[in-house]
Design an enzyme around this catalytic site. Structure first.
Site, PDB file in Angstrom:
ATOM      1  N   CYS A 116       0.826  -1.218   0.000  1.00  0.00           N
ATOM      2  CA  CYS A 116       0.000   0.000   0.000  1.00  0.00           C
ATOM      3  C   CYS A 116       0.854   1.259   0.000  1.00  0.00           C
ATOM      4  O   CYS A 116       0.328   2.368  -0.055  1.00  0.00           O
ATOM      5  CB  CYS A 116      -0.932  -0.006   1.205  1.00  0.00           C
ATOM      6  SG  CYS A 116      -2.077  -1.389   1.160  1.00  0.00           S
ATOM      7  N   HIS A 254      -1.990   6.932   4.372  1.00  0.00           N
ATOM      8  CA  HIS A 254      -2.654   5.814   3.676  1.00  0.00           C
ATOM      9  C   HIS A 254      -3.937   5.439   4.429  1.00  0.00           C
ATOM     10  O   HIS A 254      -3.917   5.165   5.640  1.00  0.00           O
ATOM     11  CB  HIS A 254      -1.694   4.620   3.604  1.00  0.00           C
ATOM     12  CG  HIS A 254      -2.366   3.348   3.247  1.00  0.00           C
ATOM     13  ND1 HIS A 254      -3.244   3.236   2.191  1.00  0.00           N
ATOM     14  CD2 HIS A 254      -2.305   2.113   3.821  1.00  0.00           C
ATOM     15  CE1 HIS A 254      -3.694   1.999   2.134  1.00  0.00           C
ATOM     16  NE2 HIS A 254      -3.148   1.299   3.103  1.00  0.00           N
ATOM     17  N   ASN A 284      -9.898   0.687   2.141  1.00  0.00           N
ATOM     18  CA  ASN A 284      -8.469   0.672   1.843  1.00  0.00           C
ATOM     19  C   ASN A 284      -8.279   0.360   0.353  1.00  0.00           C
ATOM     20  O   ASN A 284      -8.489  -0.775  -0.078  1.00  0.00           O
ATOM     21  CB  ASN A 284      -7.809  -0.393   2.725  1.00  0.00           C
ATOM     22  CG  ASN A 284      -6.309  -0.498   2.529  1.00  0.00           C
ATOM     23  OD1 ASN A 284      -5.764  -0.016   1.543  1.00  0.00           O
ATOM     24  ND2 ASN A 284      -5.638  -1.154   3.458  1.00  0.00           N
TER      25      ASN A 284
HETATM   26  O1  UT7 Z   1      -3.064  -1.466   3.947  1.00  0.00           O
HETATM   27  C1  UT7 Z   1      -2.524  -2.574   4.560  1.00  0.00           C
HETATM   28  C2  UT7 Z   1      -2.421  -2.353   6.003  1.00  0.00           C
HETATM   29  N1  UT7 Z   1      -3.512  -2.984   6.721  1.00  0.00           N
HETATM   30  C3  UT7 Z   1      -3.944  -2.447   7.840  1.00  0.00           C
HETATM   31  O2  UT7 Z   1      -3.500  -1.386   8.215  1.00  0.00           O
HETATM   32  C4  UT7 Z   1      -4.937  -3.199   8.683  1.00  0.00           C
HETATM   33  C5  UT7 Z   1      -4.499  -3.134  10.124  1.00  0.00           C
HETATM   34  N2  UT7 Z   1      -5.373  -3.865  11.033  1.00  0.00           N
HETATM   35  C6  UT7 Z   1      -6.613  -3.437  11.337  1.00  0.00           C
HETATM   36  O3  UT7 Z   1      -7.088  -2.446  10.798  1.00  0.00           O
HETATM   37  C7  UT7 Z   1      -7.365  -4.196  12.409  1.00  0.00           C
HETATM   38  O4  UT7 Z   1      -6.521  -5.138  13.002  1.00  0.00           O
HETATM   39  C8  UT7 Z   1      -8.646  -4.916  11.888  1.00  0.00           C
HETATM   40  C9  UT7 Z   1      -9.704  -3.878  11.523  1.00  0.00           C
HETATM   41  C10 UT7 Z   1      -8.305  -5.765  10.679  1.00  0.00           C
HETATM   42  C11 UT7 Z   1      -9.224  -5.827  12.950  1.00  0.00           C
HETATM   43  O5  UT7 Z   1      -9.504  -5.061  14.129  1.00  0.00           O
HETATM   44  P1  UT7 Z   1      -9.018  -5.573  15.551  1.00  0.00           P
HETATM   45  O6  UT7 Z   1      -9.509  -4.594  16.534  1.00  0.00           O
HETATM   46  O7  UT7 Z   1      -7.511  -5.758  15.461  1.00  0.00           O
HETATM   47  O8  UT7 Z   1      -9.781  -6.936  15.723  1.00  0.00           O
HETATM   48  P2  UT7 Z   1      -9.209  -8.439  15.935  1.00  0.00           P
HETATM   49  O9  UT7 Z   1      -8.591  -8.940  14.688  1.00  0.00           O
HETATM   50  O10 UT7 Z   1      -8.390  -8.456  17.191  1.00  0.00           O
HETATM   51  O11 UT7 Z   1     -10.556  -9.240  16.193  1.00  0.00           O
HETATM   52  C12 UT7 Z   1     -11.397  -8.978  17.327  1.00  0.00           C
HETATM   53  C13 UT7 Z   1     -12.650  -9.825  17.216  1.00  0.00           C
HETATM   54  C14 UT7 Z   1     -12.361 -11.300  16.943  1.00  0.00           C
HETATM   55  O12 UT7 Z   1     -13.333 -12.052  17.638  1.00  0.00           O
HETATM   56  P3  UT7 Z   1     -12.947 -12.775  19.035  1.00  0.00           P
HETATM   57  O13 UT7 Z   1     -11.812 -13.693  18.713  1.00  0.00           O
HETATM   58  O14 UT7 Z   1     -12.547 -11.635  19.950  1.00  0.00           O
HETATM   59  O15 UT7 Z   1     -14.206 -13.441  19.414  1.00  0.00           O
HETATM   60  C15 UT7 Z   1     -12.636 -11.437  15.465  1.00  0.00           C
HETATM   61  O16 UT7 Z   1     -13.021 -12.735  15.094  1.00  0.00           O
HETATM   62  O17 UT7 Z   1     -13.448  -9.360  16.132  1.00  0.00           O
HETATM   63  C16 UT7 Z   1     -13.790 -10.475  15.261  1.00  0.00           C
HETATM   64  N3  UT7 Z   1     -13.930  -9.977  13.920  1.00  0.00           N
HETATM   65  C17 UT7 Z   1     -15.083  -9.498  13.409  1.00  0.00           C
HETATM   66  N4  UT7 Z   1     -16.293  -9.376  13.945  1.00  0.00           N
HETATM   67  C18 UT7 Z   1     -17.252  -8.831  13.164  1.00  0.00           C
HETATM   68  C19 UT7 Z   1     -12.948  -9.880  12.961  1.00  0.00           C
HETATM   69  N5  UT7 Z   1     -13.478  -9.354  11.847  1.00  0.00           N
HETATM   70  C20 UT7 Z   1     -14.776  -9.105  12.099  1.00  0.00           C
HETATM   71  C21 UT7 Z   1     -15.823  -8.567  11.335  1.00  0.00           C
HETATM   72  N6  UT7 Z   1     -17.039  -8.444  11.899  1.00  0.00           N
HETATM   73  N7  UT7 Z   1     -15.648  -8.140  10.062  1.00  0.00           N
END
Ligand code: UT7
Length: 327
Positions: A116, A254, A284
């Site tokens: 990105c 970004h 994104n």
């Molecule tokens: O351009 C490339 C660079 N990419 C980025 O900058 C992305 C960077 N990362 C992020 O933006 C975040 O990590 C995410 C938005 C992808 C995820 O947010 P998070 O606060 O880090 O959530 P997590 O991955 O720790 O997941 C928390 C919970 C999990 O459930 P449990 O295990 O706590 O029960 C996931 O399974 O949220 C769940 N989850 C969702 N729930 C509803 C993950 N995706 C979703 C979803 N809808 N779409």
């Protein structure tokens, strides 16, 4: 040869018509509008039509950038297209843009892949090419992430969108590219394998079934890296330019996640109204996100002559980088 002062003369963008809202996504994967808004700030994103791809979108964004720059296409010497979602390993999508602009045989066009952060990479390289030669270049970021997303994986498919942005650079006192840097370090927390005929190659272990390849991301790890990369990029570019945080007029980061933009603005001590945000509308868009945001900020008349505009991006690789532009 004397080095010319290079500036950004004009910008353009192309966003596909089809809008995919969080509510639409609720019907595809087990997610919720509230979760997506709270964790990412994304409300909707665009999806390319079947007949569109990185080259058609890149050409549309380029035509607009050329028009806004007031530069005829035949004055270009280079087209550099940064992307992470090419439908072809070759030919380069940049050459398809060249063809679409009627410039076959008239310049050098090539693709560049840097996650990105691709637009910052392409801008850095293009500036160095044209500064020596006093010429003009098109610098494009174009991605169709929807085609590499796993639409059964809620943790990634909700994040990405399709689009393209472009700028024309060349000898100019306007939009002066004052400083830039690019950097990288191997990080396998975000990757996408290409499809190839592993199952028929006599030189690889036999594979009985093909497995499709999608964007893989360890979200929380990439999030930590991204916040660190933004802070590091800020520190480094300010030091290179010999300016302070107070001298930044607009910050374009970004557009990966609202929480990353928010952390970057707080660290930069830039008031929220000076932070350019469109992640809510487009998600994104990878290499396209910085030029799309720059184009929109210019269209809205936000950026004025003399403003210090900081472009920061980070992505798969890992890659990161920044450019300081004095408008
Ligand atoms: O351009 C490339 C660079 N990419 C980025 O900058 C992305 C960077 N990362 C992020 O933006 C975040 O990590 C995410 C938005 C992808 C995820 O947010 P998070 O606060 O880090 O959530 P997590 O991955 O720790 O997941 C928390 C919970 C999990 O459930 P449990 O295990 O706590 O029960 C996931 O399974 O949220 C769940 N989850 C969702 N729930 C509803 C993950 N995706 C979703 C979803 N809808 N779409």
């Amino acid at each position: 040869m004397a080095k010319n002062q290079i500036g950004i003369l004009g910008a353009g963008a192309y966003l596909p018509e089809r809008v995919l809202t969080n509510k639409d996504l609720e019907k595809i994967v087990n997610t919720a509008d509230e979760w997506i808004m709270e964790r990412t700030g994304i409300r909707e994103r665009r999806i390319a039509a079947p007949e569109e791809d990185i080259a058609t979108m890149g050409a549309d964004a380029s035509r607009q950038a050329l028009e806004n720059a007031g530069i005829e296409p035949d004055r270009l010497s280079y087209i550099i297209l940064s992307t992470n979602s090419s439908p072809y390993l070759y030919p380069a999508a940049a050459i398809r843009v060249q063809e679409a602009l009627g410039l076959n045989g008239k310049l050098a066009a090539f693709d560049l892949q840097a996650g990105c952060c691709g637009f910052n990479y392409a801008l850095h390289v293009a500036e160095r090419l044209v500064a020596q030669e006093g010429k003009y270049a098109l610098v494009i970021g174009s991605d169709t992430n929807s085609r590499w997303s796993n639409w059964t994986d809620r943790s990634t498919c909700i994040l990405f969108g399709d689009g393209a942005g472009a700028v024309v650079i060349g000898p100019s006192e306007q939009g002066r590219l004052k400083e830039s840097f690019i950097a990288s370090s191997l990080n396998m927390k975000l990757y996408c394998e290409t499809e190839f005929n592993r199952e028929v190659s006599p030189f690889l272990p036999h594979q009985t079934h093909t497995q499709r390849h999608y964007i893989y991301m360890d979200g929380p790890e990439v999030f930590k890296f991204a916040v660190g990369a933004v802070k590091e990029s800020l520190r480094r570019i300010l030091e290179m330019a010999g300016i302070t945080r107070e001298d930044i007029d607009y910050l374009i980061i970004h557009q990966a996640n609202w929480r990353i933009l928010d952390a970057g603005a707080r660290f930069a001590k830039v008031p929220m109204e000076k932070l350019i945000v469109n992640v809510d509308k487009y998600g994104n868009t990878s290499a396209a996100s910085v030029p799309i945001a720059l184009h929109e900020a210019l269209q809205e008349g936000k950026i004025q002559r003399g403003d210090n505009v900081l472009l920061i991006s980070f992505g798969a690789g890992a890659t990161w980088g920044a450019a300081l532009v004095e408008w």
